[in-house]
Design an enzyme around this catalytic site. Structure first.
Site, PDB file in Angstrom:
ATOM      1  N   CYS A  62      57.675   8.080 -13.074  1.00  0.00           N
ATOM      2  CA  CYS A  62      58.993   8.523 -13.585  1.00  0.00           C
ATOM      3  C   CYS A  62      59.504   7.622 -14.710  1.00  0.00           C
ATOM      4  CB  CYS A  62      60.010   8.573 -12.459  1.00  0.00           C
ATOM      5  SG  CYS A  62      59.496   9.627 -11.103  1.00  0.00           S
ATOM      6  N   HIS A  74      67.348   8.260 -15.010  1.00  0.00           N
ATOM      7  CA  HIS A  74      66.352   9.163 -14.417  1.00  0.00           C
ATOM      8  C   HIS A  74      67.034   9.966 -13.311  1.00  0.00           C
ATOM      9  CE1 HIS A  74      63.021  10.793 -12.356  1.00  0.00           C
ATOM     10  NE2 HIS A  74      62.928   9.858 -11.418  1.00  0.00           N
ATOM     11  N   ASN A  91      64.124  16.592  -9.729  1.00  0.00           N
ATOM     12  CA  ASN A  91      63.462  15.383 -10.238  1.00  0.00           C
ATOM     13  C   ASN A  91      62.189  15.794 -10.964  1.00  0.00           C
ATOM     14  OD1 ASN A  91      61.906  13.077 -10.585  1.00  0.00           O
ATOM     15  ND2 ASN A  91      62.466  12.179  -8.616  1.00  0.00           N
TER      16      ASN A  91
HETATM   17  O1  UT7 Z   1      61.610   9.789  -8.893  1.00  0.00           O
HETATM   18  C1  UT7 Z   1      61.189   8.623  -8.273  1.00  0.00           C
HETATM   19  C2  UT7 Z   1      61.703   8.221  -7.142  1.00  0.00           C
HETATM   20  N1  UT7 Z   1      62.123   9.056  -6.051  1.00  0.00           N
HETATM   21  C3  UT7 Z   1      63.351   8.839  -5.587  1.00  0.00           C
HETATM   22  O2  UT7 Z   1      64.133   8.140  -6.176  1.00  0.00           O
HETATM   23  C4  UT7 Z   1      63.722   9.432  -4.254  1.00  0.00           C
HETATM   24  C5  UT7 Z   1      64.602   8.472  -3.506  1.00  0.00           C
HETATM   25  N2  UT7 Z   1      64.940   8.896  -2.178  1.00  0.00           N
HETATM   26  C6  UT7 Z   1      65.770   9.943  -1.916  1.00  0.00           C
HETATM   27  O3  UT7 Z   1      66.238  10.604  -2.810  1.00  0.00           O
HETATM   28  C7  UT7 Z   1      66.175  10.188  -0.483  1.00  0.00           C
HETATM   29  O4  UT7 Z   1      65.646   9.168   0.316  1.00  0.00           O
HETATM   30  C8  UT7 Z   1      65.725  11.564   0.059  1.00  0.00           C
HETATM   31  C9  UT7 Z   1      66.504  12.678  -0.610  1.00  0.00           C
HETATM   32  C10 UT7 Z   1      64.240  11.775  -0.137  1.00  0.00           C
HETATM   33  C11 UT7 Z   1      66.027  11.634   1.563  1.00  0.00           C
HETATM   34  O5  UT7 Z   1      67.397  11.401   1.776  1.00  0.00           O
HETATM   35  P1  UT7 Z   1      67.876  10.356   2.868  1.00  0.00           P
HETATM   36  O6  UT7 Z   1      69.321  10.392   2.891  1.00  0.00           O
HETATM   37  O7  UT7 Z   1      67.214   9.041   2.573  1.00  0.00           O
HETATM   38  O8  UT7 Z   1      67.349  10.993   4.200  1.00  0.00           O
HETATM   39  P2  UT7 Z   1      66.385  10.363   5.304  1.00  0.00           P
HETATM   40  O9  UT7 Z   1      64.983  10.358   4.824  1.00  0.00           O
HETATM   41  O10 UT7 Z   1      66.983   9.086   5.794  1.00  0.00           O
HETATM   42  O11 UT7 Z   1      66.549  11.438   6.427  1.00  0.00           O
HETATM   43  C12 UT7 Z   1      67.780  11.677   7.128  1.00  0.00           C
HETATM   44  C13 UT7 Z   1      67.606  12.882   8.015  1.00  0.00           C
HETATM   45  C14 UT7 Z   1      66.320  12.826   8.848  1.00  0.00           C
HETATM   46  O12 UT7 Z   1      66.588  13.426  10.093  1.00  0.00           O
HETATM   47  P3  UT7 Z   1      66.841  12.554  11.400  1.00  0.00           P
HETATM   48  O13 UT7 Z   1      65.589  11.724  11.578  1.00  0.00           O
HETATM   49  O14 UT7 Z   1      68.043  11.711  11.084  1.00  0.00           O
HETATM   50  O15 UT7 Z   1      67.056  13.577  12.459  1.00  0.00           O
HETATM   51  C15 UT7 Z   1      65.352  13.682   8.079  1.00  0.00           C
HETATM   52  O16 UT7 Z   1      64.346  14.226   8.873  1.00  0.00           O
HETATM   53  O17 UT7 Z   1      67.483  14.052   7.208  1.00  0.00           O
HETATM   54  C16 UT7 Z   1      66.281  14.745   7.550  1.00  0.00           C
HETATM   55  N3  UT7 Z   1      65.791  15.410   6.362  1.00  0.00           N
HETATM   56  C17 UT7 Z   1      66.155  16.652   6.025  1.00  0.00           C
HETATM   57  N4  UT7 Z   1      66.978  17.537   6.613  1.00  0.00           N
HETATM   58  C18 UT7 Z   1      67.141  18.727   6.003  1.00  0.00           C
HETATM   59  C19 UT7 Z   1      64.932  14.930   5.419  1.00  0.00           C
HETATM   60  N5  UT7 Z   1      64.719  15.856   4.476  1.00  0.00           N
HETATM   61  C20 UT7 Z   1      65.465  16.934   4.829  1.00  0.00           C
HETATM   62  C21 UT7 Z   1      65.674  18.207   4.245  1.00  0.00           C
HETATM   63  N6  UT7 Z   1      66.529  19.055   4.874  1.00  0.00           N
HETATM   64  N7  UT7 Z   1      65.077  18.576   3.096  1.00  0.00           N
END
Ligand code: UT7
Length: 322
Positions: free
Chosen positions: A112, A249, A279
């Site tokens: 990225c 980004h 993204n």
């Molecule tokens: O471009 C280069 C770099 N990439 C990035 O910068 C990405 C950086 N990271 C992110 O944007 C975020 O970490 C994500 C959007 C990928 C995830 O968001 P988060 O707030 O960090 O969520 P999490 O991974 O901590 O998950 C929280 C909850 C989990 O459920 P439980 O375990 O709390 O029950 C996940 O399973 O949200 C759940 N979850 C979803 N729920 C509905 C994860 N993805 C989804 C989804 N829909 N798509």
């Protein structure tokens, strides 16, 4: 002393739009979750166009914007992690298609951050006196590598291309560029192997996909984004209130909001288009800069910072006067 300036920008996104509601049919997710956790409402995904096709259209757009003829370009750099083939490079495919002369053309992979890396390299090559006019492109077809069973990644990534033309100048317009990498975090965001075709159709073979530890990448991004902005300002002995805009980004709306808070920078001066494009990796920064210029969010003589971060881990930024 030779300096560089931006003389034109362009971008292109494939026609097919995928909404959050569309993704609700594919994985266990919801429009509300995606919007609140990422800021994304919709994104574009290719059907049959490959990375070189998107790059070609963005390049034509930038060349028209800059009023530059093919024979004026003597350097072409494409930043991509999703090339059409391991070789030849996307840049060679484009050099032929754009009818450029026998020039220096190569691809860069810094995920990225790729476009900022390409800008840094092109800027230094022009400053050396050996080159005059560079076409720099960030282009991706990330949907080729997206696992539509993985709700952590399939809601984020999308396809696009952005292009920029920079030229040798006596005005110091592109002022400071920094690029960094930290390979010991390579496992946080990675992909093994290459399904290079957009219409990959051998489902019996195991297929590699993007793997991401989202929360760890999020923490890294919120650390390096403000740090890079401060570094660029220090390099130029400038302050935040001299900036018209920060074009970061577009990885997650919450990363952008958090960086604004840490920097105490007005949120309305953080450029946001992730809601419409998702993204798009190396395409994200040039797509956002092009859109900011074309919509008047960035005007002639405005000073702005662009900053990117991504797999590698890599990061970097540039302080530029338009
Ligand atoms: O471009 C280069 C770099 N990439 C990035 O910068 C990405 C950086 N990271 C992110 O944007 C975020 O970490 C994500 C959007 C990928 C995830 O968001 P988060 O707030 O960090 O969520 P999490 O991974 O901590 O998950 C929280 C909850 C989990 O459920 P439980 O375990 O709390 O029950 C996940 O399973 O949200 C759940 N979850 C979803 N729920 C509905 C994860 N993805 C989804 C989804 N829909 N798509």
């Amino acid at each position: 002393m030779i300096y560089t300036e931006i003389v034109g920008t362009g971008s292109y996104v494939p026609k097919k739009v995928v909404t959050n509601t569309d993704l609700e049919q594919v994985v266990d997710t919801s429009d509300a979750w995606i919007q609140s956790r990422t800021g994304i409402v919709k994104r574009h995904m290719t059907e049959l166009e490959n990375t070189s096709d998107l790059a070609y259209k963005a390049a034509l757009n930038a060349m028209e914007d800059a009023q530059i003829q093919p024979d004026m370009i003597d350097l072409l750099i494409v930043a991509t992690v999703t090339p059409d083939a391991p070789f030849p490079a996307v840049s060679q495919m484009l050099q032929h298609r754009l009818k450029l002369n026998e020039i220096t053309a190569f691809d860069i992979n810094a995920a990225c951050s790729g476009f900022v890396y390409a800008l840094n390299v092109a800027d230094k090559m022009i400053q050396s006196g050996a080159y005059q006019t560079a076409l720099i492109i960030g282009a991706e077809t990330l949907s080729k590598y997206t696992d539509f069973k993985d709700r952590n990644t399939c809601i984020l990534f999308a396809d696009a291309a952005g292009a920029m033309i920079i030229k040798a100048s006596d005005k110091r317009k592109i002022r400071s560029i920094v690029t960094y990498s930290k390979g010991d975090y390579e496992g946080l965001l990675s992909m093994e192997g290459y399904p290079l075709k957009v219409n990959y159709s051998t489902p019996t073979q195991p297929r590699p996909f993007i793997q991401m530890q989202g929360t760890e990448v999020f923490k890294f991004a919120t650390k390096v984004l403000p740090k890079t902005v401060i570094k660029l300002l220090e390099n130029e002995n400038m302050t935040l209130n001299e900036l018209s805009l920060i074009v970061a980004h577009q990885a997650n709306r919450r990363i952008i909001d958090y960086a604004a808070k840490i920097l105490k920078f007005p949120l309305e001066k953080m450029y946001v288009n992730i809601d419409r494009y998702g993204n798009t990796s190396a395409a994200s920064v040039p797509l956002a800069i092009d859109e900011a210029i074309k919509t008047g969010a960035l005007k002639k003589n405005d000073v702005f910072i662009t900053v990117a971060f991504g797999a590698g881990l890599t990061w970097g930024g540039a302080l530029i006067e338009l």
